[in-house]
Design a protein around this motif. Structure first.
Motif, PDB file in Angstrom:
ATOM      1  N   ARG A   1       2.399  15.498  -7.768  1.00  0.00           N
ATOM      2  CA  ARG A   1       1.516  14.616  -8.127  1.00  0.00           C
ATOM      3  C   ARG A   1       0.518  14.767  -7.462  1.00  0.00           C
ATOM      4  O   ARG A   1      -0.812  14.185  -7.918  1.00  0.00           O
ATOM      5  CB  ARG A   1       2.311  13.459  -7.325  1.00  0.00           C
ATOM      6  CG  ARG A   1       3.678  13.000  -7.538  1.00  0.00           C
ATOM      7  CD  ARG A   1       4.264  11.474  -7.798  1.00  0.00           C
ATOM      8  NE  ARG A   1       5.535  11.747  -7.901  1.00  0.00           N
ATOM      9  CZ  ARG A   1       6.735  11.944  -7.786  1.00  0.00           C
ATOM     10  NH1 ARG A   1       6.600  11.950  -6.453  1.00  0.00           N
ATOM     11  NH2 ARG A   1       7.720  11.886  -8.377  1.00  0.00           N
TER      12      ARG A   1
ATOM     13  N   THR B   1       0.421  -1.146   0.229  1.00  0.00           N
ATOM     14  CA  THR B   1      -0.125  -0.071   0.063  1.00  0.00           C
ATOM     15  C   THR B   1       0.684   1.443  -0.147  1.00  0.00           C
ATOM     16  O   THR B   1      -0.188   1.868  -0.037  1.00  0.00           O
ATOM     17  CB  THR B   1      -0.823   0.117   1.510  1.00  0.00           C
ATOM     18  OG1 THR B   1      -0.209  -0.431   2.233  1.00  0.00           O
ATOM     19  CG2 THR B   1      -2.261  -0.512   0.992  1.00  0.00           C
ATOM     20  N   TRP B   2       2.235   0.955  -0.052  1.00  0.00           N
ATOM     21  CA  TRP B   2       3.307   2.204  -0.230  1.00  0.00           C
ATOM     22  C   TRP B   2       2.739   3.365  -1.405  1.00  0.00           C
ATOM     23  O   TRP B   2       2.410   3.969  -1.885  1.00  0.00           O
ATOM     24  CB  TRP B   2       4.428   1.924  -0.276  1.00  0.00           C
ATOM     25  CG  TRP B   2       5.277   1.610   0.958  1.00  0.00           C
ATOM     26  CD1 TRP B   2       5.696   0.342   1.043  1.00  0.00           C
ATOM     27  CD2 TRP B   2       5.228   3.007   2.557  1.00  0.00           C
ATOM     28  NE1 TRP B   2       5.917   0.708   3.162  1.00  0.00           N
ATOM     29  CE2 TRP B   2       5.572   1.963   2.760  1.00  0.00           C
ATOM     30  CE3 TRP B   2       4.490   3.451   2.992  1.00  0.00           C
ATOM     31  CZ2 TRP B   2       5.478   2.397   4.234  1.00  0.00           C
ATOM     32  CZ3 TRP B   2       4.772   4.244   3.751  1.00  0.00           C
ATOM     33  CH2 TRP B   2       5.504   3.901   5.107  1.00  0.00           C
ATOM     34  N   ARG B   3       2.574   1.995  -2.528  1.00  0.00           N
ATOM     35  CA  ARG B   3       1.986   2.661  -3.928  1.00  0.00           C
ATOM     36  C   ARG B   3       1.085   3.508  -4.062  1.00  0.00           C
ATOM     37  O   ARG B   3       0.506   4.405  -4.749  1.00  0.00           O
ATOM     38  CB  ARG B   3       2.160   2.030  -4.846  1.00  0.00           C
ATOM     39  CG  ARG B   3       1.032   0.265  -4.190  1.00  0.00           C
ATOM     40  CD  ARG B   3       1.034  -0.170  -5.577  1.00  0.00           C
ATOM     41  NE  ARG B   3       1.931  -1.300  -6.007  1.00  0.00           N
ATOM     42  CZ  ARG B   3       1.882  -2.547  -6.040  1.00  0.00           C
ATOM     43  NH1 ARG B   3       0.157  -3.006  -6.609  1.00  0.00           N
ATOM     44  NH2 ARG B   3       2.044  -3.492  -5.820  1.00  0.00           N
ATOM     45  N   LEU B   4      -0.154   3.691  -2.922  1.00  0.00           N
ATOM     46  CA  LEU B   4      -1.229   4.358  -2.239  1.00  0.00           C
ATOM     47  C   LEU B   4      -1.052   5.502  -2.182  1.00  0.00           C
ATOM     48  O   LEU B   4      -1.901   6.537  -2.480  1.00  0.00           O
ATOM     49  CB  LEU B   4      -2.192   3.098  -1.726  1.00  0.00           C
ATOM     50  CG  LEU B   4      -3.601   3.746  -1.511  1.00  0.00           C
ATOM     51  CD1 LEU B   4      -4.340   3.432  -3.126  1.00  0.00           C
ATOM     52  CD2 LEU B   4      -4.508   2.774  -0.957  1.00  0.00           C
ATOM     53  N   LEU B   5       0.267   5.444  -1.239  1.00  0.00           N
ATOM     54  CA  LEU B   5       0.230   6.781   0.107  1.00  0.00           C
ATOM     55  C   LEU B   5       1.663   7.411  -0.687  1.00  0.00           C
ATOM     56  O   LEU B   5       1.844   8.763  -0.371  1.00  0.00           O
ATOM     57  CB  LEU B   5       1.373   6.046   1.231  1.00  0.00           C
ATOM     58  CG  LEU B   5      -0.357   4.993   1.814  1.00  0.00           C
ATOM     59  CD1 LEU B   5      -0.070   5.076   3.405  1.00  0.00           C
ATOM     60  CD2 LEU B   5      -1.691   6.481   2.100  1.00  0.00           C
ATOM     61  N   VAL B   6       1.921   6.607  -1.337  1.00  0.00           N
ATOM     62  CA  VAL B   6       3.530   8.011  -1.725  1.00  0.00           C
ATOM     63  C   VAL B   6       3.059   8.582  -3.071  1.00  0.00           C
ATOM     64  O   VAL B   6       3.995   9.682  -2.632  1.00  0.00           O
ATOM     65  CB  VAL B   6       4.518   6.609  -2.158  1.00  0.00           C
ATOM     66  CG1 VAL B   6       5.818   7.438  -2.846  1.00  0.00           C
ATOM     67  CG2 VAL B   6       5.189   6.012  -1.181  1.00  0.00           C
ATOM     68  N   PRO B   7       2.173   8.266  -4.202  1.00  0.00           N
ATOM     69  CA  PRO B   7       2.283   9.587  -4.866  1.00  0.00           C
ATOM     70  C   PRO B   7       1.657  11.059  -4.294  1.00  0.00           C
ATOM     71  O   PRO B   7       1.751  11.651  -4.833  1.00  0.00           O
ATOM     72  CB  PRO B   7       1.644   8.691  -5.931  1.00  0.00           C
ATOM     73  CG  PRO B   7       2.124   7.469  -6.053  1.00  0.00           C
ATOM     74  CD  PRO B   7       1.742   7.491  -4.072  1.00  0.00           C
ATOM     75  N   ARG B   8       1.153  10.518  -2.980  1.00  0.00           N
ATOM     76  CA  ARG B   8       0.116  10.916  -2.939  1.00  0.00           C
ATOM     77  C   ARG B   8       0.489  12.156  -1.629  1.00  0.00           C
ATOM     78  O   ARG B   8      -0.061  13.125  -1.139  1.00  0.00           O
ATOM     79  CB  ARG B   8      -1.745  10.859  -1.792  1.00  0.00           C
ATOM     80  CG  ARG B   8      -1.650  10.271  -2.731  1.00  0.00           C
ATOM     81  CD  ARG B   8      -3.489   9.349  -2.324  1.00  0.00           C
ATOM     82  NE  ARG B   8      -4.376   9.533  -3.281  1.00  0.00           N
ATOM     83  CZ  ARG B   8      -4.597   8.210  -4.414  1.00  0.00           C
ATOM     84  NH1 ARG B   8      -3.596   7.402  -3.745  1.00  0.00           N
ATOM     85  NH2 ARG B   8      -5.091   8.437  -4.783  1.00  0.00           N
ATOM     86  N   ALA B   9       1.761  12.111  -0.536  1.00  0.00           N
ATOM     87  CA  ALA B   9       2.657  13.101   0.108  1.00  0.00           C
ATOM     88  C   ALA B   9       3.997  12.160   0.029  1.00  0.00           C
ATOM     89  O   ALA B   9       4.252  11.578  -0.293  1.00  0.00           O
ATOM     90  CB  ALA B   9       2.231  12.216   1.761  1.00  0.00           C
TER      91      ALA B   9
ATOM     92  N   ALA C   1      -3.647  -1.953  -4.665  1.00  0.00           N
ATOM     93  CA  ALA C   1      -2.738  -2.373  -3.458  1.00  0.00           C
ATOM     94  C   ALA C   1      -4.258  -1.582  -2.208  1.00  0.00           C
ATOM     95  O   ALA C   1      -4.571  -0.415  -2.076  1.00  0.00           O
ATOM     96  CB  ALA C   1      -1.842  -2.231  -2.918  1.00  0.00           C
TER      97      ALA C   1
ATOM     98  N   ALA D   1       5.539   7.978 -10.874  1.00  0.00           N
ATOM     99  CA  ALA D   1       4.714   7.984  -9.650  1.00  0.00           C
ATOM    100  C   ALA D   1       5.693   8.210  -7.829  1.00  0.00           C
ATOM    101  O   ALA D   1       5.003   8.389  -7.015  1.00  0.00           O
ATOM    102  CB  ALA D   1       4.030   7.046  -8.964  1.00  0.00           C
TER     103      ALA D   1
ATOM    104  N   PRO E   1       5.516  15.791  -4.821  1.00  0.00           N
ATOM    105  CA  PRO E   1       4.590  15.375  -3.970  1.00  0.00           C
ATOM    106  C   PRO E   1       3.620  16.142  -4.261  1.00  0.00           C
ATOM    107  O   PRO E   1       2.364  16.043  -4.526  1.00  0.00           O
ATOM    108  CB  PRO E   1       4.731  15.213  -2.142  1.00  0.00           C
ATOM    109  CG  PRO E   1       6.353  14.767  -2.188  1.00  0.00           C
ATOM    110  CD  PRO E   1       6.983  15.151  -3.707  1.00  0.00           C
TER     111      PRO E   1
ATOM    112  N   LEU F   1       7.782   6.105  -7.287  1.00  0.00           N
ATOM    113  CA  LEU F   1       8.031   4.646  -5.721  1.00  0.00           C
ATOM    114  C   LEU F   1       8.813   4.517  -6.325  1.00  0.00           C
ATOM    115  O   LEU F   1       9.950   3.770  -4.979  1.00  0.00           O
ATOM    116  CB  LEU F   1       7.033   3.469  -6.453  1.00  0.00           C
ATOM    117  CG  LEU F   1       5.459   3.705  -6.014  1.00  0.00           C
ATOM    118  CD1 LEU F   1       5.130   3.085  -6.522  1.00  0.00           C
ATOM    119  CD2 LEU F   1       5.218   3.624  -4.574  1.00  0.00           C
TER     120      LEU F   1
END
Lengths: 264, 302
Positions: B82, A91-99, B93, B60, B79, B62
């Motif tokens: 994005r 779930t990092w991929r859910l959060l990392v693009p947002r903050a 996920a 993204a 950030p 990552l």
């Protein structure tokens, strides 16, 4: 940042097992342990163990649970779960693009410290309640309960030492979980460190304070608070704890901000 | 290829990325430059290991590229920039202990100008299952929720990795129509990667084909198809014509396929007729994206 913090609290609230066993069980077990000892004495002698109880001082002593090695095992499991969940569920991929990554980690850190503090405060409340019941059972009403002047400073000091020790533990567990992307690899070294410190404490006696391990130096600070040991040792202990905190937090942040999340 | 324009939604400049070190290192992206114009559905194609996922992960945030940089709406990727993107990278996920509504609530709180959670749930067809934990969702439902998560922050652009993965045929049609709708009605830029070439052909305006971390081909779908079109003829004595035309011609489907520019067809017909060749049937054959994809990746291999 505020939204991230509340998101972390929301996630924890939906994982009751992690919340209870990781953050609340240790201080509550400390209260239960005290209650069991008092109950045992009462059953054997028919008398209560305690006379007059200073509520703040009694609670301040309870905060020493932050240095308990078995407690560290439970705490480490809870703390590691918070970070490891993001690797486990990718779930990092859910959060990392947002903050930003530093904000994400800071939110987790604050949420964990908040839960640890809530655990200690719950234990404090339970301890107060147990003292109240014991006082009532001895037929003395509330007269056995007191708050002495000066206890507040000891209480605040013990709470600060406990939170600093738990903050160091949080940083260490975060660092190891980030580096290993594994819960086991984070929890076991922390537990071994805590057990090792306990063994050293028993075998080395007063010279243990020469070893700059977090739980040993935190004990040195607590000795000063409760037993009037030399303040220099306490100050040195607090400085070493702070150094651990800065080093572990900095290393964790650096590792996470540079980490490749290509295969969580 | 990868021309820089001021109105690009995404611009990738000379991106290089190697996984591992030394001789064992795998070069995933090798100096890739690509620009995705605004308001367009842009397809990213390539065989496994071509570097598509690495590219999307770099966008993204990552993973970091070894060199080169990414710009999002003219600003360096970070950030803040994005925030105007919705991203669904690889398989969706989620936290299995949260419901769809809780996921969207959480992500809405992280967005500057979120859409209503109910509106997003309705749009992706999950309103009735909104309060069910994600652990009980099918792959298709998770995919829908993934799209919902990208839409909740009211983005200007979407980055979607295999968006129709796990959907049933009806779901695939709905998803295609949703993507088209987002581009046409909402003016959203969509960058999507897919293995389903017919899907890309149907919904994308432009495509880029990657191979070994490099750009094998890039352009409008219609141009790419025209570029690889062939002329087919049915004549009296095909063998004679085949030997006359040489390398650019090959037999097939009862006639002869000739690889050539479409604009040269009238001249060819004129020369054949004046040369006494009797033509029974003739047509311009447009390839599908699959054959373009295969020929481009083979060319690169050679």
């Amino acid at each position: 940042m505020r939204a991230l913090f509340f998101a972390e609290l929301q996630k924890l609230s939906r994982q009751p097992a992690v919340l209870f066993w990781g953050f609340l069980s240790v201080p509550l077990m400390a209260v239960l342990f005290r209650l069991s000892l008092d109950g045992l004495v009462y059953l054997r002698t028919g008398q209560m163990t305690r006379g007059e109880v200073d509520l703040l001082l009694s609670s301040a002593r309870l905060f020493g649970v932050s240095g308990n090695s078995v407690g560290h095992l439970f705490y480490a499991i809870g703390l590691s779960s918070v970070v490891f969940a993001e690797y486990r569920f990718a779930t990092w991929r859910l959060l990392v693009p947002r903050a930003s990554r530093s904000q994400l980690l800071a939110a987790k850190y604050l949420a964990c410290l908040t839960c640890l503090a809530i655990g200690l405060l719950l234990a404090l409340t339970a301890n107060g309640f147990v003292s109240l019941v014991q006082s009532l059972m001895q037929g003395e009403g509330l007269s056995l309960l007191s708050i002495r002047p000066g206890s507040l400073a000891v209480f605040a000091g013990a709470l600060s030492i406990a939170m600093l020790e738990l903050a160091v533990l949080t940083s260490l567990v975060f660092l190891l979980t980030i580096l290993s992307r594994s819960m086991f690899a984070a929890v076991i070294p922390v537990f071994l460190l805590a057990i090792g410190a306990s063994i050293l404490q028993v075998y080395l006696g007063p010279t243990r304070e020469l070893i700059p391990l977090p739980s040993l130096v935190a004990d040195a600070a607590r000795d000063w608070l409760f037993s009037g040991a030399a303040p220099e040792r306490a100050l040195m202990g607090l400085a070493i704890l702070t150094a651990w905190l800065v080093a572990a937090t900095g290393a964790g942040l650096l590792a996470f901000t540079r980490q490749q999340l290509s295969a969580e | 290829m990868g021309d820089a324009r001021a109105d690009d939604a995404i611009r990738m400049i000379d991106i290089r990325k190697t996984f591992g070190r030394g001789g064992a290192g795998v070069r995933a992206l090798d100096g890739l430059s690509l620009s995705i114009p605004r308001g367009m559905v842009y397809g990213l194609l390539g065989p496994n290991g071509a570097g598509k996922s690495t590219l999307l992960r770099i966008i993204a945030g990552l993973i970091r590229p070894d060199s080169g940089h990414v710009e999002l709406f003219g600003a360096p990727a970070g950030p803040l920039s994005r925030q105007s993107f919705g991203m669904l990278i690889e398989a969706p996920a989620f936290y299995p202990f949260l419901t769809a509504r809780e996921h969207l609530d959480m992500l809405a709180r992280l967005s500057a100008a979120p859409l209503s959670v109910d509106a997003v749930l309705r749009r992706v067809g999950l309103f009735d299952a909104a309060n069910k934990k994600v652990s009980g969702y099918s792959l298709g439902m998770k995919q829908r929720l993934g799209i919902g998560c990208t839409l909740i922050g009211q983005p200007q652009a979407l980055v979607l990795d295999e968006p129709t993965n796990g959907l049933d045929p009806e779901g695939i049609l709905e998803m295609r129509s949703l993507i088209r709708d987002l581009a046409v009605r909402d003016g959203m830029t969509v960058l999507l990667s897919s293995h389903m070439l017919d899907e890309v052909e149907r919904i994308c305006h432009r495509v880029a084909i990657l191979r070994h971390g490099q750009l094998a081909a890039e352009g409008a779908v219609a141009d790419l198809l025209d570029r690889k079109g062939r002329f087919w003829l049915k004549v009296d004595h095909p063998d004679q014509l085949l030997s006359r035309l040489g390398e650019g011609a090959e037999p097939g489907e009862g006639g002869i396929f000739i690889t050539m520019e479409q604009s040269n067809v009238p001249d060819l017909i004129h020369s054949l007729v004046t040369g006494g060749v009797r033509i029974h049937e003739a047509k311009w054959v447009k390839p599908d994206l699959e054959s373009v994809f295969l020929s481009q990746t083979r060319e690169m291999e050679e």
